[in-house]
Design a protein around this motif. Structure first.
Motif, PDB file in Angstrom:
ATOM      1  N   SER A   1      44.233  42.738  38.414  1.00 47.42           N
ATOM      2  CA  SER A   1      43.104  41.863  38.684  1.00 47.42           C
ATOM      3  C   SER A   1      42.327  41.780  37.383  1.00 47.42           C
ATOM      4  O   SER A   1      42.230  42.743  36.633  1.00 47.42           O
ATOM      5  CB  SER A   1      42.247  42.399  39.824  1.00 47.42           C
ATOM      6  OG  SER A   1      41.479  43.464  39.378  1.00 47.42           O
ATOM      7  N   SER A   2      41.817  40.586  37.121  1.00 47.64           N
ATOM      8  CA  SER A   2      41.095  40.440  35.864  1.00 47.64           C
ATOM      9  C   SER A   2      39.646  40.799  36.129  1.00 47.64           C
ATOM     10  O   SER A   2      39.139  40.698  37.235  1.00 47.64           O
ATOM     11  CB  SER A   2      41.236  39.029  35.321  1.00 47.64           C
ATOM     12  OG  SER A   2      40.701  38.120  36.235  1.00 47.64           O
TER      13      SER A   2
ATOM     14  N   THR B   1      38.449  34.419  32.979  1.00 44.56           N
ATOM     15  CA  THR B   1      38.946  35.736  32.609  1.00 44.56           C
ATOM     16  C   THR B   1      38.186  36.237  31.401  1.00 44.56           C
ATOM     17  O   THR B   1      37.760  35.466  30.552  1.00 44.56           O
ATOM     18  CB  THR B   1      40.458  35.727  32.331  1.00 44.56           C
ATOM     19  OG1 THR B   1      40.774  34.570  31.586  1.00 44.56           O
ATOM     20  CG2 THR B   1      41.244  35.719  33.619  1.00 44.56           C
TER      21      THR B   1
ATOM     22  N   VAL C   1      42.424  43.200  31.945  1.00 42.34           N
ATOM     23  CA  VAL C   1      42.960  43.277  33.291  1.00 42.34           C
ATOM     24  C   VAL C   1      43.095  44.731  33.710  1.00 42.34           C
ATOM     25  O   VAL C   1      43.183  45.629  32.890  1.00 42.34           O
ATOM     26  CB  VAL C   1      44.339  42.582  33.430  1.00 42.34           C
ATOM     27  CG1 VAL C   1      44.243  41.110  33.115  1.00 42.34           C
ATOM     28  CG2 VAL C   1      45.383  43.249  32.574  1.00 42.34           C
TER      29      VAL C   1
ATOM     30  N   THR D   1      46.331  46.950  39.674  1.00 40.58           N
ATOM     31  CA  THR D   1      45.997  47.336  41.048  1.00 40.58           C
ATOM     32  C   THR D   1      47.244  47.838  41.775  1.00 40.58           C
ATOM     33  O   THR D   1      47.148  48.521  42.781  1.00 40.58           O
ATOM     34  CB  THR D   1      45.369  46.155  41.824  1.00 40.58           C
ATOM     35  OG1 THR D   1      46.235  45.041  41.735  1.00 40.58           O
ATOM     36  CG2 THR D   1      44.026  45.783  41.242  1.00 40.58           C
TER      37      THR D   1
ATOM     38  N   THR E   1      45.818  37.197  30.572  1.00 41.49           N
ATOM     39  CA  THR E   1      46.560  38.032  31.523  1.00 41.49           C
ATOM     40  C   THR E   1      47.863  38.512  30.899  1.00 41.49           C
ATOM     41  O   THR E   1      48.135  39.713  30.838  1.00 41.49           O
ATOM     42  CB  THR E   1      46.855  37.241  32.818  1.00 41.49           C
ATOM     43  OG1 THR E   1      45.617  36.776  33.350  1.00 41.49           O
ATOM     44  CG2 THR E   1      47.561  38.112  33.843  1.00 41.49           C
TER      45      THR E   1
END
Ligand code: IMP
Ligand code: MG
Length: 185
Positions: A70-71, A79, A83, A86, A110
């Motif tokens: 998740s960012s 963003t 990151v 998770t 990302t």
């Protein structure tokens, strides 16, 4: 739930074109990795449909694994460049030929962070395959070895990509009506 047509401005990539391009990518990747085993890593959740179709087009042996991140940004397309993992990979990638399978590269943050992270685990090789590339929005340079389509700066959905988690099942890529899309959400 609303009908997806209420969000749809236009179909950017119809199903047939999408599948034909994925078949081409599969051929190209199979040729490049001839004699090797590919370890495909899919970033959840947007990349799952692409992974499933792409792997069926591969003629070289391959394994799959998943990770979720998740960012730290706000909303779907904001963003910050960082990151957080998770869900981490199940398997070690040390000395493996890793191919990252992504739905879309936008700012590039990302992919850049995932590449940085995976590099520390010393894979034998590490490449990126993305279905969609919003070239104009790139903020950080990232190596993309395989790309399905360059797309304009529009928010897209379908074929893995969601609007508030829905419509990932659509077999085509659609652009959302700009008036219905709020990037701050
Ligand atoms: P980047 O870090 O800016 O390159 O953003 C990549 C991520 O943002 C993707 O993995 C998607 O989750 C999300 N994203 C970017 N553009 C879109 C879009 O048009 N539709 C849906 N998700 C998007
Ligand atoms: Mg994604």
């Amino acid at each position: 739930m609303q009908d997806y047509n209420e969000f749809l401005e236009e179909t950017l990539i119809p199903e047939k074109i999408l599948q034909e391009r994925i078949a081409e990518l599969g051929k190209e990747i199979s040729k490049d990795y001839n004699g090797k085993n590919i370890h495909l890593i899919c970033i959840l959740r947007g990349g799952v449909l692409f992974l499933a179709d792409l792997m069926r087009q591969l003629t070289v042996p391959h394994t799959i694994d998943f990770m979720a991140i998740s960012s730290y940004g706000l909303g779907a397309r904001k963003t910050t460049g960082k990151v957080r993992i998770t869900l981490d990979l199940k398997e070690d990638i040390h000395e493996r030929d890793v191919l990252l399978v992504e739905d879309i590269v936008d700012s590039g943050y990302t992919i850049a962070s995932v590449l940085e992270l995976l590099t520390t685990r010393h894979p034998k090789s590490l490449r990126v395959c993305t279905l969609l590339d919003k070239v104009e929005r790139r903020e950080i340079e990232v190596p993309i070895h395989y790309r399905g389509f360059k797309i304009p700066d529009k928010f897209v959905f379908g074929y893995g990509l969601d609007i508030d988690e829905y419509y990932r099942n659509l077999p085509f890529i659609g652009a959302i009506k700009p008036e219905l899309y709020n990037p701050e959400d």
